[in-house]
Design a protein around this motif. Structure first.
Motif, mmCIF file in Angstrom:
data_model
loop_
_atom_site.group_PDB
_atom_site.id
_atom_site.type_symbol
_atom_site.label_atom_id
_atom_site.label_comp_id
_atom_site.label_asym_id
_atom_site.label_seq_id
_atom_site.Cartn_x
_atom_site.Cartn_y
_atom_site.Cartn_z
ATOM 1 N N THR A 96 20.311 10.887 8.330
ATOM 2 C CA THR A 96 19.500 10.043 8.579
ATOM 3 C C THR A 96 19.360 8.762 7.638
ATOM 4 N N ALA A 97 19.310 9.196 6.303
ATOM 5 C CA ALA A 97 19.317 8.337 5.253
ATOM 6 C C ALA A 97 20.633 7.688 5.044
ATOM 7 N N MET A 98 21.635 8.225 5.124
ATOM 8 C CA MET A 98 22.700 7.696 5.022
ATOM 9 C C MET A 98 23.165 6.521 6.218
ATOM 10 N N THR A 99 22.800 6.945 7.476
ATOM 11 C CA THR A 99 22.889 6.155 8.543
ATOM 12 C C THR A 99 21.980 4.664 8.276
ATOM 13 N N GLN A 100 20.740 5.084 7.775
ATOM 14 C CA GLN A 100 19.815 3.819 7.664
ATOM 15 C C GLN A 100 20.428 2.982 6.349
ATOM 16 N N PHE A 101 20.922 3.490 5.457
ATOM 17 C CA PHE A 101 21.626 2.846 4.331
ATOM 18 C C PHE A 101 22.665 1.920 4.816
ATOM 19 N N VAL A 102 23.498 2.613 5.492
ATOM 20 C CA VAL A 102 24.728 2.087 6.049
ATOM 21 C C VAL A 102 24.204 0.613 6.718
ATOM 22 N N ALA A 103 23.215 1.051 7.673
ATOM 23 C CA ALA A 103 22.736 -0.318 8.597
ATOM 24 C C ALA A 103 22.255 -1.261 7.599
ATOM 25 N N LEU A 104 21.393 -0.927 6.469
ATOM 26 C CA LEU A 104 21.107 -1.889 5.803
ATOM 27 C C LEU A 104 22.280 -2.601 4.952
ATOM 28 N N ALA A 105 23.094 -2.142 4.442
ATOM 29 C CA ALA A 105 24.335 -2.514 3.795
ATOM 30 C C ALA A 105 25.093 -3.692 4.820
ATOM 31 N N ARG A 143 3.250 7.655 5.530
ATOM 32 C CA ARG A 143 4.010 6.867 5.301
ATOM 33 C C ARG A 143 4.947 6.040 6.313
ATOM 34 N N ARG A 144 5.602 6.895 6.960
ATOM 35 C CA ARG A 144 6.389 6.453 8.096
ATOM 36 C C ARG A 144 5.797 5.958 9.379
ATOM 37 N N ALA A 145 4.579 6.454 9.500
ATOM 38 C CA ALA A 145 3.817 5.788 10.626
ATOM 39 C C ALA A 145 3.390 4.230 10.043
ATOM 40 N N LEU A 146 2.845 4.203 8.722
ATOM 41 C CA LEU A 146 2.512 2.590 8.251
ATOM 42 C C LEU A 146 3.676 1.817 8.338
ATOM 43 N N LEU A 147 4.871 2.462 8.043
ATOM 44 C CA LEU A 147 6.187 1.432 7.856
ATOM 45 C C LEU A 147 6.786 0.946 9.164
ATOM 46 N N ALA A 148 6.506 2.019 10.176
ATOM 47 C CA ALA A 148 7.061 1.807 11.700
ATOM 48 C C ALA A 148 7.121 0.265 12.089
ATOM 49 N N SER A 198 8.461 -9.871 9.195
ATOM 50 C CA SER A 198 8.705 -10.584 7.773
ATOM 51 C C SER A 198 9.221 -9.691 6.779
ATOM 52 N N PHE A 199 8.984 -8.583 6.990
ATOM 53 C CA PHE A 199 9.315 -7.325 5.822
ATOM 54 C C PHE A 199 10.164 -6.226 6.595
ATOM 55 N N ARG A 200 10.896 -6.489 7.548
ATOM 56 C CA ARG A 200 11.585 -5.549 8.164
ATOM 57 C C ARG A 200 12.721 -4.767 7.304
ATOM 58 N N VAL A 201 13.328 -5.528 6.850
ATOM 59 C CA VAL A 201 14.391 -4.999 5.780
ATOM 60 C C VAL A 201 13.966 -3.962 4.622
ATOM 61 N N LEU A 202 12.832 -4.771 4.153
ATOM 62 C CA LEU A 202 12.160 -3.839 3.131
ATOM 63 C C LEU A 202 11.461 -2.612 3.496
ATOM 64 N N ALA A 203 11.197 -2.619 4.686
ATOM 65 C CA ALA A 203 10.374 -1.568 5.330
ATOM 66 C C ALA A 203 11.304 -0.576 5.509
ATOM 67 N N GLN A 204 12.642 -0.963 6.160
ATOM 68 C CA GLN A 204 13.627 0.116 6.616
ATOM 69 C C GLN A 204 14.238 0.726 5.169
ATOM 70 N N GLU A 205 14.059 -0.015 4.131
ATOM 71 C CA GLU A 205 14.741 0.662 2.801
ATOM 72 C C GLU A 205 13.816 1.579 2.585
ATOM 73 N N ARG A 206 12.576 1.324 2.610
ATOM 74 C CA ARG A 206 11.476 2.725 2.304
ATOM 75 C C ARG A 206 11.585 3.650 3.062
ATOM 76 N N LEU A 207 11.898 3.586 4.318
ATOM 77 C CA LEU A 207 12.062 4.700 5.494
ATOM 78 C C LEU A 207 13.302 5.277 5.132
ATOM 79 N N SER A 242 0.765 -1.108 -0.048
ATOM 80 C CA SER A 242 0.194 -0.213 -0.049
ATOM 81 C C SER A 242 0.809 1.229 0.011
ATOM 82 N N VAL A 243 1.877 1.449 0.789
ATOM 83 C CA VAL A 243 2.836 2.577 0.597
ATOM 84 C C VAL A 243 3.665 2.662 -0.475
ATOM 85 N N MET A 244 3.856 1.403 -1.119
ATOM 86 C CA MET A 244 4.633 1.582 -2.237
ATOM 87 C C MET A 244 3.620 1.962 -3.474
ATOM 88 N N VAL A 245 2.246 1.581 -3.514
ATOM 89 C CA VAL A 245 1.422 1.912 -4.515
ATOM 90 C C VAL A 245 1.086 3.272 -4.326
#
Length: 212
Positions: free
Chosen positions: A164-173, A130-135, A143-152, A117-120
């Motif tokens: 913040t984005a840099m910190t989030q992408f580094v954590a995902l990497a 969007r942040r509230a839905l993904l939190a 089940s979709f933790r990392v995908l939700a974190q990527e969207r965030l 829904s967030v993606m669509v």
């Protein structure tokens, strides 16, 4: 004589017990057969709907199928996908919301419906919405933790919060649960945001060496 007397007096209890056992077994088997038959019928209806050539007609046929539980989640998700193809974003969002709010649907499907829904809906929703839905999806164990974190992380870029984005992408990497494709996307975003990719790769290598 006493034994035969007890049998005449209380034998009906044993007969009743046998009837209940047999009756229960018969009902159970009948119920299983009904469930199997219903599942097969729903499957046939879904396959028939998927054979319709146009997206709008396919979506309408899927939406009309009367099912519950996992089958309802499947038809809802497929309906949303076809409505998205026709650019009916509101209709797709409605189909996904119905899945997300259905208490009879397994949680994994409900979470997937929220993510989709967030993606669509994209920027038709505010950043805060969007942040509230993904939190909830981004929490540990989801089940979709990392995908939700990527969207965030992408939302942080959209909001102009690059640190913040840099910190989030580094954590995902560095996330062990992230797929190779997701890690590669994270690395690409780190480079695009001006991050030091060589230092990051070195840190990941050092961490892996310590874990081993």
């Amino acid at each position: 004589d006493k034994l035969f007397g007890y049998m005449r007096k209380y034998g009906w209890i044993a007969v009743l017990a046998v009837l209940l056992i047999v009756g229960g077994t018969t009902y159970s088997e009948l119920r299983k057969a009904q469930i199997t038959s219903a599942a097969q019928a729903a499957g046939d209806e879904i396959l028939a709907a998927l054979e319709i050539d146009d997206d709008e007609g396919r979506a309408a046929a899927l939406h009309a199928i009367d099912v519950s539980g996992p089958a309802a989640a499947i038809t809802g998700l497929l309906t949303a996908a076809n409505l998205t193809e026709t650019n009916d974003i509101a209709g797709a969002a409605g189909a996904l919301e119905a899945v997300a709010l259905d208490a009879d649907v397994p949680q994994v499907y409900r979470d997937l419906a929220v993510l989709k829904s967030v993606m669509v809906q994209g920027d038709t929703l505010s950043i805060e919405e969007r942040r509230a839905l993904l939190a909830g999806l981004a929490m540990a164990g989801g089940s979709f933790r990392v995908l939700a974190q990527e969207r965030l992380a992408l939302i942080s870029v959209e909001a102009g919060d690059i640190d913040t984005a840099m910190t989030q992408f580094v954590a995902l990497a560095q996330d062990a649960e992230a797929t190779r494709g997701l890690r590669e996307r994270a690395f690409s975003m780190i480079v695009a945001l001006g991050g030091d990719i060589d230092a990051l790769v070195g840190n990941i290598a050092a961490t892996d060496a310590q874990d081993n």
